[in-house]
Design a protein around this motif. Structure first.
Motif, PDB file in Angstrom:
ATOM      1  N   GLY A 260     100.684 106.647  53.089  1.00 26.69           N
ATOM      2  CA  GLY A 260     102.064 106.665  53.543  1.00 26.69           C
ATOM      3  C   GLY A 260     102.615 108.076  53.517  1.00 26.69           C
ATOM      4  N   ASP A 261     103.931 108.166  53.400  1.00 27.44           N
ATOM      5  CA  ASP A 261     104.632 109.454  53.403  1.00 27.44           C
ATOM      6  C   ASP A 261     105.114 109.722  51.986  1.00 27.44           C
ATOM      7  OD1 ASP A 261     106.174 111.674  53.878  1.00 27.44           O
ATOM      8  OD2 ASP A 261     107.258 110.840  55.585  1.00 27.44           O
ATOM      9  N   TRP A 262     104.591 110.791  51.354  1.00 26.93           N
ATOM     10  CA  TRP A 262     104.874 111.008  49.929  1.00 26.93           C
ATOM     11  C   TRP A 262     106.208 111.702  49.700  1.00 26.93           C
ATOM     12  CZ3 TRP A 262     105.324 114.611  45.905  1.00 26.93           C
ATOM     13  CH2 TRP A 262     105.075 114.112  44.625  1.00 26.93           C
ATOM     14  N   GLN A 263     106.535 112.729  50.513  1.00 24.38           N
ATOM     15  CA  GLN A 263     107.770 113.464  50.236  1.00 24.38           C
ATOM     16  C   GLN A 263     108.669 113.665  51.455  1.00 24.38           C
ATOM     17  OE1 GLN A 263     106.488 117.220  48.529  1.00 24.38           O
ATOM     18  NE2 GLN A 263     106.113 118.167  50.515  1.00 24.38           N
ATOM     19  N   GLY A 264     108.218 113.245  52.623  1.00 18.88           N
ATOM     20  CA  GLY A 264     109.100 113.256  53.782  1.00 18.88           C
ATOM     21  C   GLY A 264     109.300 114.612  54.430  1.00 18.88           C
ATOM     22  N   CYS A 265     108.592 115.621  53.987  1.00 21.67           N
ATOM     23  CA  CYS A 265     108.695 116.961  54.573  1.00 21.67           C
ATOM     24  C   CYS A 265     107.412 117.723  54.269  1.00 21.67           C
ATOM     25  CB  CYS A 265     109.911 117.721  54.028  1.00 21.67           C
ATOM     26  SG  CYS A 265     109.844 118.045  52.252  1.00 21.67           S
ATOM     27  N   ALA A 266     107.217 118.834  54.969  1.00 20.83           N
ATOM     28  CA  ALA A 266     105.988 119.613  54.785  1.00 20.83           C
ATOM     29  C   ALA A 266     105.986 120.390  53.478  1.00 20.83           C
ATOM     30  CB  ALA A 266     105.796 120.564  55.971  1.00 20.83           C
ATOM     31  N   VAL A 267     107.136 120.992  53.126  1.00 21.01           N
ATOM     32  CA  VAL A 267     107.208 121.869  51.954  1.00 21.01           C
ATOM     33  C   VAL A 267     108.403 121.482  51.098  1.00 21.01           C
ATOM     34  CG1 VAL A 267     107.422 124.246  51.150  1.00 21.01           C
ATOM     35  CG2 VAL A 267     106.190 123.770  53.277  1.00 21.01           C
ATOM     36  N   MET A 268     108.132 121.187  49.826  1.00 21.11           N
ATOM     37  CA  MET A 268     109.178 120.953  48.840  1.00 21.11           C
ATOM     38  C   MET A 268     108.999 121.966  47.714  1.00 21.11           C
ATOM     39  SD  MET A 268     111.828 119.146  47.829  1.00 21.11           S
ATOM     40  CE  MET A 268     111.790 117.539  48.645  1.00 21.11           C
ATOM     41  N   ASN A 269     109.945 122.900  47.603  1.00 23.04           N
ATOM     42  CA  ASN A 269     109.935 123.863  46.503  1.00 23.04           C
ATOM     43  C   ASN A 269     110.474 123.223  45.230  1.00 23.04           C
ATOM     44  OD1 ASN A 269     109.037 125.744  48.327  1.00 23.04           O
ATOM     45  ND2 ASN A 269     110.797 127.093  48.177  1.00 23.04           N
ATOM     46  N   TYR A 270     110.092 123.799  44.095  1.00 27.50           N
ATOM     47  CA  TYR A 270     110.600 123.346  42.799  1.00 27.50           C
ATOM     48  C   TYR A 270     111.182 124.557  42.076  1.00 27.50           C
ATOM     49  CZ  TYR A 270     108.656 118.816  43.730  1.00 27.50           C
ATOM     50  OH  TYR A 270     108.407 117.585  44.303  1.00 27.50           O
TER      51      TYR A 270
END
Length: 383
Positions: A260-270
């Motif tokens: 499925g789709d884990w985070q909904g975007c290509a890049v998630m910064n922390y």
């Protein structure tokens, strides 16, 4: 007169220079220590999900250079792609780069552009008139709250040092927008290669005058048998690190998969320093024209680069620049060797700049051959 030229490195620099020289009739041998072409922009299909994976982390092509854009499209179809980065901070998700939506969301406001400019200026440390450090730059232009939320922790993790020890120039590359544009880059041409960067580089290298040899490290002594060498490896490595090693940051990737789709975007910064990784990348979102049920993701960790690690980001602080100057002097004393690319010139280079410099370097070589002149050790000053 036909020359036999050696390209050390099968990444963008070696491929682009090699192709130009091959088309001009020269014999070109391309050698790379790794078992694949395309260097750190190497891509490959994941066997299970069929997702195109950026093996050494994501590479997004963006440029204002029309010739470079035409060049890459000669060898691969580029699909439209906009880099829209998200970031988490203290349990909330925001849009980067800092834009009007980020500002309004973070401060609970409904500011218009001119109001947001004045609002941020009221938060800024206006006593800083000439920012010298990363922290000075952030405090002067976005103020302490946005700095703490989005820049401080991420920077500490990425560079392994205090933002007070980094130059202001690093942050000057990060824009603040007073509209709702969340496209990370300003450039006119932006896209992703439909079949990946490795397919593109493979086509660049596909010429009768080019021979590619992989898993083939090159020593300085071996290179002496060629008419000219273009060296895209680490400049200190060419000299067997005799003066010491230049400093780099390297990356570790913790790969995981998801249905499925884990985070909904290509890049998630922390942005929070308590989270050990800098970002998570979900690779199927780098090819939005494709559809995949499965997903491949990387957690990205930054650390100091050791002798056996892949060098990613040149540090280029005072000590490194001093050592680099010594290696540059050694390089300029070499005969028939030109140092190119990110590692050969110890500079952070985007892909479009790498290609632009390679095109210029290839033309300089051909011009020198025609005029009988000498090819310099550098066509761009690394200092």
């Amino acid at each position: 007169m036909t020359k036999h030229v050696l390209m050390v490195g099968a990444g963008l620099s070696g491929a682009v220079i090699g192709r130009m020289l091959a088309e001009a009739g020269h014999r070109v041998t391309v050698r790379d220590a790794r078992g694949h072409i395309a260097g750190n922009c190497h891509t490959e299909r994941d066997a299970g999900s069929d997702v195109m994976v950026h093996v050494y982390g994501p590479h997004i092509f963006h440029t204002d250079d029309a010739e470079v854009w035409d060049y890459v499209n000669r060898f691969e179809t580029f699909q439209p792609y906009k880099n829209r980065v998200k970031t988490t901070s203290q349990g909330a998700v925001y849009s980067l780069p800092v834009n009007l939506h980020t500002i309004n969301q973070f401060f609970g406001q409904t500011l218009r552009p001119d109001e947001a400019r004045a609002f941020l200026e009221s938060k800024a440390d206006t006593s800083i008139t000439d920012p010298q450090t990363f922290e000075d730059q952030a405090l002067r232009f976005v103020g302490p709250q946005l700095y703490e939320a989005f820049f401080k922790g991420y920077t500490i993790k990425q560079w392994g040092c205090s933002p007070r020890d980094l130059p202001a120039s690093i942050l000057k590359r990060l824009p603040v927008r007073f509209n709702y544009d969340d496209n990370y880059f300003f450039h006119k041409f932006q896209g992703m290669p439909e079949n990946g960067y490795t397919a593109m580089v493979d086509r660049i290298l596909d010429h009768a005058n080019i021979t590619v040899e992989l898993n083939r490290p090159v020593t300085r002594d071996e290179a002496a048998g060629f008419d000219h060498v273009f060296y895209a490896g680490p400049i200190d490595g060419w000299f067997d690190y005799r003066l010491g090693r230049l400093g780099y940051r390297t990356l570790d990737f913790e790969r995981f998969e998801h249905q499925g789709d884990w985070q909904g975007c290509a890049v998630m910064n922390y942005g929070d320093v308590e989270v050990p990784y800098t970002r998570i990348t979900e690779h199927k979102h780098f090819a939005p024209w494709e559809s995949h049920e499965g997903s491949v993701l990387y957690r990205e960790f930054s650390r100091a680069c050791g002798p056996d690690d892949i060098p990613y980001y040149p540090i280029r602080q005072v000590a490194e620049k001093t050592l680099l100057a010594e290696y540059v002097d050694l390089a300029r004393a070499e005969a028939n060797v030109t140092f190119v690319g990110r590692l050969g010139t110890y500079r952070y280079l985007d892909m479009d700049v790498t290609i632009r410099e390679a095109l210029d370097c290839g033309r300089a070589f051909l011009a020198a051959q025609e005029s009988g002149g000498a090819m310099p050790a550098f066509t761009v000053n690394p200092l």
